[in-house]
Design a protein around this motif. Structure first.
Motif, PDB file in Angstrom:
ATOM      1  N   THR A  33      74.963  77.248 -30.612  1.00 42.38           N
ATOM      2  CA  THR A  33      74.555  78.623 -30.922  1.00 42.38           C
ATOM      3  C   THR A  33      74.362  78.826 -32.419  1.00 42.38           C
ATOM      4  O   THR A  33      73.493  79.605 -32.838  1.00 42.38           O
TER       5      THR A  33
ATOM      6  N   SER B 105      80.749  83.713 -36.302  1.00 40.69           N
ATOM      7  CA  SER B 105      80.219  84.771 -35.439  1.00 40.69           C
ATOM      8  C   SER B 105      80.150  86.091 -36.167  1.00 40.69           C
ATOM      9  O   SER B 105      79.114  86.790 -36.157  1.00 40.69           O
TER      10      SER B 105
ATOM     11  N   GLY C 283      76.874  87.725 -37.908  1.00 34.91           N
ATOM     12  CA  GLY C 283      76.511  88.877 -37.096  1.00 34.91           C
ATOM     13  C   GLY C 283      76.520  90.171 -37.879  1.00 34.91           C
ATOM     14  O   GLY C 283      75.589  90.992 -37.775  1.00 34.91           O
TER      15      GLY C 283
ATOM     16  N   THR D 110      71.690  94.152 -33.955  1.00 39.10           N
ATOM     17  CA  THR D 110      72.647  93.074 -33.777  1.00 39.10           C
ATOM     18  C   THR D 110      71.909  91.746 -33.800  1.00 39.10           C
ATOM     19  O   THR D 110      70.701  91.673 -33.518  1.00 39.10           O
TER      20      THR D 110
ATOM     21  N   GLY E  17      72.168  89.216 -31.768  1.00 37.81           N
ATOM     22  CA  GLY E  17      71.671  88.854 -30.451  1.00 37.81           C
ATOM     23  C   GLY E  17      70.401  89.581 -30.079  1.00 37.81           C
ATOM     24  O   GLY E  17      69.470  89.007 -29.486  1.00 37.81           O
ATOM     25  N   ARG E  18      70.338  90.850 -30.426  1.00 37.16           N
ATOM     26  CA  ARG E  18      69.120  91.613 -30.149  1.00 37.16           C
ATOM     27  C   ARG E  18      67.965  91.078 -30.981  1.00 37.16           C
ATOM     28  O   ARG E  18      66.828  90.979 -30.497  1.00 37.16           O
TER      29      ARG E  18
ATOM     30  N   TRP F 295      69.962  83.041 -24.946  1.00 35.63           N
ATOM     31  CA  TRP F 295      70.540  84.344 -25.253  1.00 35.63           C
ATOM     32  C   TRP F 295      71.790  84.208 -26.111  1.00 35.63           C
ATOM     33  O   TRP F 295      72.604  83.307 -25.891  1.00 35.63           O
ATOM     34  N   ILE F 296      71.942  85.077 -27.081  1.00 35.12           N
ATOM     35  CA  ILE F 296      73.233  85.293 -27.744  1.00 35.12           C
ATOM     36  C   ILE F 296      73.639  86.700 -27.317  1.00 35.12           C
ATOM     37  O   ILE F 296      73.301  87.695 -27.945  1.00 35.12           O
ATOM     38  N   GLY F 297      74.313  86.753 -26.192  1.00 37.81           N
ATOM     39  CA  GLY F 297      74.593  87.996 -25.500  1.00 37.81           C
ATOM     40  C   GLY F 297      73.840  87.989 -24.183  1.00 37.81           C
ATOM     41  O   GLY F 297      72.705  88.469 -24.086  1.00 37.81           O
TER      42      GLY F 297
ATOM     43  N   GLU G  55      77.966  88.963 -28.274  1.00 45.27           N
ATOM     44  CA  GLU G  55      77.003  88.329 -29.179  1.00 45.27           C
ATOM     45  C   GLU G  55      77.740  87.513 -30.227  1.00 45.27           C
ATOM     46  O   GLU G  55      77.791  87.869 -31.407  1.00 45.27           O
TER      47      GLU G  55
ATOM     48  N   ALA H 294      77.821  84.557 -32.450  1.00 43.69           N
ATOM     49  CA  ALA H 294      76.872  83.633 -33.058  1.00 43.69           C
ATOM     50  C   ALA H 294      77.449  82.244 -33.276  1.00 43.69           C
ATOM     51  O   ALA H 294      76.703  81.284 -33.475  1.00 43.69           O
TER      52      ALA H 294
END
Length: 414
Positions: A93, A186, A190, A200, A202-203, A218-220, A288, A290
């Motif tokens: 990730t 993370s 993040g 964020t 992940g978004r 995906w991260i989330g 999320e 990271a």
């Protein structure tokens, strides 16, 4: 005997052989591997079972994938790994997450030489005033561990993690040395991304990388994708001796000792969340994180790295040549304060070296603790993605991943 599914282009048959041998000799339970060369997918393989805890290794180091000799209805056939199966990929990730600040820099929205506190004022506390953005990416920020570990619930709430790393005093003078930020990565990346973009991490990955490239990554993890994700489990490697040309890739004794010492920076860095979270839990996968919480298919990882260095079908190139140079130019090297062994990092990416052998000197990417591996090699145009559900104890240089690296190297450099 595991039935390996998928396709390989002409000339890449040795890669299929290496993948199959991982099941026959190296205790693989479920896995997938994909390879792109110059933007073209040349290997797409998968096999075994979706859930690692549904099978056990047999006596010769392979796996039995269900059935049994009982009456009908006595056993439930394990769900097979399919082309759409995704898995938690742990620290792989980090390589996906690192693309976000580099792309923000490429777009002129983030200065890699700016102080983190200029974007995130609370981070300046307790001697971190001079930490630069590039220090976060190269594991030089000095905050790989927390004085008080977070609970699993705190780790995923989106607030406690950033607050904890902002308040944490550094373990060394930031910028002067490096040590793997196993979990704190993370919250460092993040929160930085959130402060810069208002989104964020992940978004941002979903909207700017995964969706445009059509990636199962995906991260989330969204609730809608839960059904395609298998269960990971710890597995012991088979006892079969290594063959010629296949070195035993075991941690040095000093690393093992560091893990056993509860006061060591090694143990504290990996234990920044305590007790260890359940990586098969839906809440963990939806968070999320990271550093370690990403979920992906092998094809998505290979396509992602291929897109970092060049165009892919139905997708644009992500990194400009200057950004590729940033990713793979050495920022940190030598004995790692957390991993103990010598490591090499560029900006957000682990570089080719003894601790994590990749394809060649210019390769950059990231392994995941326990097995998975993804990277790019600009010299050969390779995007490499390997995902497994059987997690080993090692942090880098997993024998199954390295068998695939060797097979790919033999083909693309022939």
């Amino acid at each position: 005997m595991v039935d390996v599914q998928g396709t390989v282009a002409d000339g890449f048959e040795p890669v299929r052989d290496a993948f199959a041998e991982n099941f026959a000799r190296r205790g693989e339970r479920g896995a997938a591997f994909a390879l792109y060369v110059e933007g073209r997918k040349v290997v797409d393989l998968w096999g075994g079972v979706r859930d690692a805890d549904s099978v056990a290794p047999n006596a010769d180091g392979g796996v039995d994938t269900g059935g049994g000799d009982g009456e009908a209805g006595d056993a439930v056939e394990p769900a097979p790994w399919t082309r759409e199966t995704a898995q938690v990929v742990r620290s792989v990730t980090k390589g996906v997450a690192a693309a976000v600040p580099l792309l923000l820099h490429q777009r002129g929205q983030l200065d890699l030489d700016a102080r983190v506190g200029s974007y995130w004022p609370e981070f300046k506390a307790n001697g971190k005033e001079r930490v630069l953005v590039r220090h976060l990416l190269s594991h030089r920020a000095g905050v790989p561990a927390l004085d008080t570990p977070l609970t699993p619930d705190e780790a995923v709430d989106g607030v406690s993690g950033p607050r904890a790393v902002a308040a944490q005093a550094p373990a060394w003078e930031p910028g002067t040395d490096h040590g793997y930020h196993a979990q704190t990565y993370s919250w460092l990346l993040g929160e930085l991304v959130r402060r810069v973009t208002g989104r964020t991490l992940g978004r941002w990955v979903a909207e700017e990388i995964a969706r445009p490239l059509g990636l199962g990554l995906w991260i989330g993890l969204p609730e809608s994708e839960r059904g395609r994700v298998g269960r990971i489990a710890g597995v012991e490697p088979p006892a079969a001796p290594a063959t010629a040309g296949e070195p035993r890739l075991r941690p040095k004794r000093s690393v093992a000792e560091a893990y056993q010492d509860p006061e060591s920076l090694t143990r504290r860095a990996f234990g920044a969340i305590a007790p260890a979270p359940d990586e098969n839990d839906a809440a963990y996968r939806a968070a999320e994180l990271a550093a370690s919480g990403g979920v992906a298919t092998a094809d998505a990882l290979a396509r992602f790295y291929a897109a970092l260095i060049g165009p892919v079908p139905f997708g644009r190139r992500l990194f400009a040549p200057a950004t590729v140079t940033l990713a793979r130019t050495e920022e940190s090297t030598g004995p790692d304060r957390v991993l103990v062994v010598g490591t090499r990092f560029g900006l957000g990416y682990m570089l080719h070296g003894p601790a994590s052998p990749l394809l060649g000197p210019g390769s950059f990417g990231h392994p995941g603790r326990g097995g998975s591996l993804a990277f790019a090699d600009p010299a050969t145009g390779v995007g490499f993605g390997y995902v497994t559900n059987g997690m080993r104890r090692g942090v880098t240089a997993d024998p199954r991943a390295q068998a695939l690296v060797r097979a790919v190297r033999a083909v693309v450099t022939a």
